[in-house]
Scaffold this motif. Structure first.
Motif, PDB file in Angstrom:
ATOM      1  N   PHE A 199       0.773  -1.027   0.043  1.00 28.93           N
ATOM      2  CA  PHE A 199      -0.084   0.029  -0.072  1.00 28.93           C
ATOM      3  C   PHE A 199       0.654   1.216  -0.073  1.00 28.93           C
ATOM      4  O   PHE A 199       1.709   1.545   0.897  1.00 28.93           O
ATOM      5  N   ASP A 200       0.350   2.201  -0.919  1.00 28.38           N
ATOM      6  CA  ASP A 200       1.251   3.475  -0.996  1.00 28.38           C
ATOM      7  C   ASP A 200       0.613   4.430  -0.345  1.00 28.38           C
ATOM      8  O   ASP A 200      -0.611   5.040  -0.638  1.00 28.38           O
ATOM      9  N   PRO A 201       0.727   4.961   0.815  1.00 27.46           N
ATOM     10  CA  PRO A 201       0.395   6.109   1.672  1.00 27.46           C
ATOM     11  C   PRO A 201       0.398   7.501   1.151  1.00 27.46           C
ATOM     12  O   PRO A 201       0.002   8.461   1.467  1.00 27.46           O
ATOM     13  N   THR A 202       1.358   7.736   0.015  1.00 26.44           N
ATOM     14  CA  THR A 202       1.553   8.858  -0.481  1.00 26.44           C
ATOM     15  C   THR A 202       0.287   9.642  -1.058  1.00 26.44           C
ATOM     16  O   THR A 202      -0.400   9.083  -1.641  1.00 26.44           O
ATOM     17  N   GLY A 203       0.121  11.005  -0.566  1.00 26.08           N
ATOM     18  CA  GLY A 203      -1.219  11.544  -0.829  1.00 26.08           C
ATOM     19  C   GLY A 203      -2.572  11.034  -0.145  1.00 26.08           C
ATOM     20  O   GLY A 203      -3.472  11.707  -0.407  1.00 26.08           O
ATOM     21  N   LYS A 204      -2.224  10.190   1.037  1.00 32.56           N
ATOM     22  CA  LYS A 204      -3.398   9.750   1.536  1.00 32.56           C
ATOM     23  C   LYS A 204      -3.343   9.839   3.144  1.00 32.56           C
ATOM     24  O   LYS A 204      -3.856   8.767   3.692  1.00 32.56           O
ATOM     25  N   VAL A 205      -2.471  10.670   3.572  1.00 30.77           N
ATOM     26  CA  VAL A 205      -2.177  10.911   4.839  1.00 30.77           C
ATOM     27  C   VAL A 205      -3.169  11.811   5.536  1.00 30.77           C
ATOM     28  O   VAL A 205      -2.983  13.018   5.137  1.00 30.77           O
ATOM     29  N   ASN A 206      -3.892  11.815   6.584  1.00 31.22           N
ATOM     30  CA  ASN A 206      -4.571  12.734   7.249  1.00 31.22           C
ATOM     31  C   ASN A 206      -3.672  12.801   8.584  1.00 31.22           C
ATOM     32  O   ASN A 206      -3.090  12.177   9.462  1.00 31.22           O
ATOM     33  N   GLU A 207      -3.925  14.218   9.284  1.00 30.77           N
ATOM     34  CA  GLU A 207      -3.319  14.402  10.377  1.00 30.77           C
ATOM     35  C   GLU A 207      -4.606  14.873  11.517  1.00 30.77           C
ATOM     36  O   GLU A 207      -5.593  15.609  11.000  1.00 30.77           O
ATOM     37  N   VAL A 208      -4.696  14.084  12.336  1.00 32.23           N
ATOM     38  CA  VAL A 208      -5.517  14.376  13.638  1.00 32.23           C
ATOM     39  C   VAL A 208      -5.017  14.921  15.042  1.00 32.23           C
ATOM     40  O   VAL A 208      -3.962  14.686  15.216  1.00 32.23           O
ATOM     41  N   PHE A 209      -5.754  15.915  15.381  1.00 37.74           N
ATOM     42  CA  PHE A 209      -5.453  16.791  16.786  1.00 37.74           C
ATOM     43  C   PHE A 209      -6.517  16.384  17.716  1.00 37.74           C
ATOM     44  O   PHE A 209      -7.800  16.799  17.345  1.00 37.74           O
ATOM     45  N   TRP A 210      -6.187  15.818  18.932  1.00 41.66           N
ATOM     46  CA  TRP A 210      -7.139  15.883  19.997  1.00 41.66           C
ATOM     47  C   TRP A 210      -6.588  16.707  20.924  1.00 41.66           C
ATOM     48  O   TRP A 210      -5.553  16.962  21.213  1.00 41.66           O
ATOM     49  N   PRO A 211      -7.753  17.323  21.752  1.00 36.33           N
ATOM     50  CA  PRO A 211      -8.923  17.275  21.589  1.00 36.33           C
ATOM     51  C   PRO A 211      -9.130  18.402  20.397  1.00 36.33           C
ATOM     52  O   PRO A 211      -8.296  19.336  20.402  1.00 36.33           O
ATOM     53  N   LYS A 212     -10.350  18.328  19.935  1.00 38.33           N
ATOM     54  CA  LYS A 212     -10.679  19.008  18.756  1.00 38.33           C
ATOM     55  C   LYS A 212     -11.077  20.365  19.228  1.00 38.33           C
ATOM     56  O   LYS A 212     -11.747  20.513  20.174  1.00 38.33           O
ATOM     57  N   GLY A 213     -10.738  21.450  18.330  1.00 41.33           N
ATOM     58  CA  GLY A 213     -11.175  22.796  18.682  1.00 41.33           C
ATOM     59  C   GLY A 213      -9.938  23.555  19.466  1.00 41.33           C
ATOM     60  O   GLY A 213     -10.410  24.712  19.877  1.00 41.33           O
ATOM     61  N   TYR A 214      -9.157  22.902  19.690  1.00 40.74           N
ATOM     62  CA  TYR A 214      -7.968  23.631  20.848  1.00 40.74           C
ATOM     63  C   TYR A 214      -6.774  23.754  20.023  1.00 40.74           C
ATOM     64  O   TYR A 214      -6.351  23.129  19.057  1.00 40.74           O
ATOM     65  N   THR A 215      -5.801  24.798  20.349  1.00 39.04           N
ATOM     66  CA  THR A 215      -4.530  25.118  19.745  1.00 39.04           C
ATOM     67  C   THR A 215      -3.562  24.431  20.569  1.00 39.04           C
ATOM     68  O   THR A 215      -3.589  24.499  21.944  1.00 39.04           O
ATOM     69  N   HIS A 216      -2.560  23.684  19.772  1.00 40.14           N
ATOM     70  CA  HIS A 216      -1.527  23.139  20.472  1.00 40.14           C
ATOM     71  C   HIS A 216      -0.446  24.194  20.475  1.00 40.14           C
ATOM     72  O   HIS A 216      -0.094  24.797  19.527  1.00 40.14           O
ATOM     73  N   GLN A 217      -0.108  24.249  21.725  1.00 43.45           N
ATOM     74  CA  GLN A 217       1.201  25.142  22.018  1.00 43.45           C
ATOM     75  C   GLN A 217       2.571  24.499  21.520  1.00 43.45           C
ATOM     76  O   GLN A 217       2.712  23.179  21.722  1.00 43.45           O
ATOM     77  N   THR A 218       3.591  25.367  21.470  1.00 48.78           N
ATOM     78  CA  THR A 218       4.954  25.033  21.081  1.00 48.78           C
ATOM     79  C   THR A 218       5.148  24.413  19.878  1.00 48.78           C
ATOM     80  O   THR A 218       4.241  24.035  19.215  1.00 48.78           O
ATOM     81  N   THR A 219       6.537  24.423  19.642  1.00 48.15           N
ATOM     82  CA  THR A 219       7.029  23.745  18.378  1.00 48.15           C
ATOM     83  C   THR A 219       7.566  22.590  18.601  1.00 48.15           C
ATOM     84  O   THR A 219       8.086  22.501  19.759  1.00 48.15           O
ATOM     85  N   PRO A 220       7.601  21.599  17.780  1.00 48.17           N
ATOM     86  CA  PRO A 220       6.643  21.473  16.516  1.00 48.17           C
ATOM     87  C   PRO A 220       5.070  21.329  16.884  1.00 48.17           C
ATOM     88  O   PRO A 220       4.867  20.673  17.789  1.00 48.17           O
ATOM     89  N   GLN A 221       4.531  21.881  15.938  1.00 43.59           N
ATOM     90  CA  GLN A 221       3.126  21.714  16.108  1.00 43.59           C
ATOM     91  C   GLN A 221       2.345  20.532  15.609  1.00 43.59           C
ATOM     92  O   GLN A 221       1.300  20.210  15.938  1.00 43.59           O
ATOM     93  N   ARG A 222       3.460  19.896  14.701  1.00 45.48           N
ATOM     94  CA  ARG A 222       2.740  18.622  14.090  1.00 45.48           C
ATOM     95  C   ARG A 222       3.814  17.668  13.942  1.00 45.48           C
ATOM     96  O   ARG A 222       5.090  18.248  13.626  1.00 45.48           O
ATOM     97  N   PHE A 223       3.476  16.415  13.414  1.00 44.80           N
ATOM     98  CA  PHE A 223       4.452  15.470  12.851  1.00 44.80           C
ATOM     99  C   PHE A 223       5.088  15.972  11.534  1.00 44.80           C
ATOM    100  O   PHE A 223       4.312  16.501  10.788  1.00 44.80           O
ATOM    101  N   THR A 224       6.156  15.612  11.344  1.00 42.39           N
ATOM    102  CA  THR A 224       6.871  15.673  10.109  1.00 42.39           C
ATOM    103  C   THR A 224       6.838  14.186   9.645  1.00 42.39           C
ATOM    104  O   THR A 224       7.221  13.269  10.173  1.00 42.39           O
ATOM    105  N   TYR A 225       6.499  14.152   8.388  1.00 41.25           N
ATOM    106  CA  TYR A 225       6.311  12.624   7.734  1.00 41.25           C
ATOM    107  C   TYR A 225       6.816  12.839   6.187  1.00 41.25           C
ATOM    108  O   TYR A 225       6.523  13.541   5.647  1.00 41.25           O
ATOM    109  N   VAL A 226       7.014  11.521   5.969  1.00 42.72           N
ATOM    110  CA  VAL A 226       7.498  11.323   4.413  1.00 42.72           C
ATOM    111  C   VAL A 226       6.929   9.773   4.177  1.00 42.72           C
ATOM    112  O   VAL A 226       6.600   8.940   4.892  1.00 42.72           O
ATOM    113  N   THR A 227       6.567   9.902   2.899  1.00 42.39           N
ATOM    114  CA  THR A 227       5.975   8.295   2.401  1.00 42.39           C
ATOM    115  C   THR A 227       6.551   7.926   1.086  1.00 42.39           C
ATOM    116  O   THR A 227       7.127   8.589   0.398  1.00 42.39           O
ATOM    117  N   SER A 228       6.331   6.615   1.081  1.00 42.39           N
ATOM    118  CA  SER A 228       6.938   6.203  -0.234  1.00 42.39           C
ATOM    119  C   SER A 228       6.119   4.925  -0.315  1.00 42.39           C
ATOM    120  O   SER A 228       5.372   4.532   0.598  1.00 42.39           O
TER     121      SER A 228
END
Length: 243
Positions: A199-228
């Motif tokens: 399975f190739d996840p390229t172009g099919k990656v979703n980012e999810v943040f819990w709890p929804k509707g809240y701002t996440h403090q500090t960096t990094p704010q999100r995962f860095t990811y690569v696919t192949s």
């Protein structure tokens, strides 16, 4: 993951109905997990397979994979305690879970995980080619397939346990990090017991943040990811650390 958890995830869905899903997880070499001493954390890291099965109108949901809890992180807590860096296998399914297994999976090791339908219609959870748990809920047959199948890499900084405990917006500072977690050889079966297709996840990656509707403090704010093809690699780097 729960809606009361302060968490970040990257997920990739395999479309359609399938009969097996597997991947090889490479355990990260460096991890940092929050603890109660620092910002009330009780964090963990995950790399797992998630899917659903239906019997009539009833949904059966499964999350099975590998995890590291706070005391085992290479670095944890406000005072920089050092843990083993080891991970363990776990599952959460239909209100039942097992997060008590020994942390005996070492950093840098490759660990195959699999969820597949057996000849009796049960769902086998397989780690390192050994069946750890068979789920037989719902009187499934071998022809009852898997839907909403996905691979997930996630980080939870803390669980607030209830909505009333969630602090104001923005949330408290994030304190859980990891270098590269790799899920490779991601593949699935279109028939029970059949051949495995990458399975190739390229172009099919979703980012999810819990709890929804809240701002996440500090960096990094999100995962860095690569696919192949067949591979998803994600990291959540601690500022100033290049490991």
């Amino acid at each position: 993951m729960s809606y009361t958890e302060y968490a970040k995830l990257v997920t990739s869905y395999i479309p359609g109905t399938i009969y097996g899903l597997r991947a090889v997880v490479t355990i990260p070499s460096e991890t940092w997990i929050s603890y109660l001493v620092k910002n009330r954390g009780n964090g963990f890291l995950d790399a797992y397979l998630s899917l659903d099965r239906y019997k009539g109108d009833k949904l059966y949901h499964y999350e099975c994979g590998l995890s590291q809890t706070v005391g085992e992180a290479r670095h944890w807590g406000e005072f920089g305690r050092d843990g083993s860096g080891n991970w363990h296998w776990m599952y959460a399914a239909n209100g039942n879970s097992d997060n008590t297994q020994p942390h005996d999976l070492k950093p840098g090791s490759d660990v195959p995980i699999e969820l597949s339908i057996n000849a009796n219609g049960g769902l086998d959870y397989i780690v390192n080619y050994s069946v750890k748990k068979t789920f037989n809920e719902g009187s499934f047959t071998a022809s009852n397939g898997i839907t909403n199948a996905r691979v997930v890499i996630g980080a939870c900084d803390q669980n607030y346990n209830s909505v009333s405990n969630i602090p104001g917006n923005p949330l408290t500072a994030w304190g859980t990090y990891t270098n590269q977690i790799v899920m490779k050889n991601i593949s699935y079966q279109t028939t029970r017991g059949g051949a495995w297709t990458l399975f190739d996840p390229t172009g099919k990656v979703n980012e999810v943040f819990w709890p929804k509707g809240y701002t996440h403090q500090t960096t990094p704010q999100r995962f860095t990811y690569v696919t192949s093809n067949g591979s998803l690699t994600a990291s959540l780097k601690k500022a100033g650390i290049n490991a």
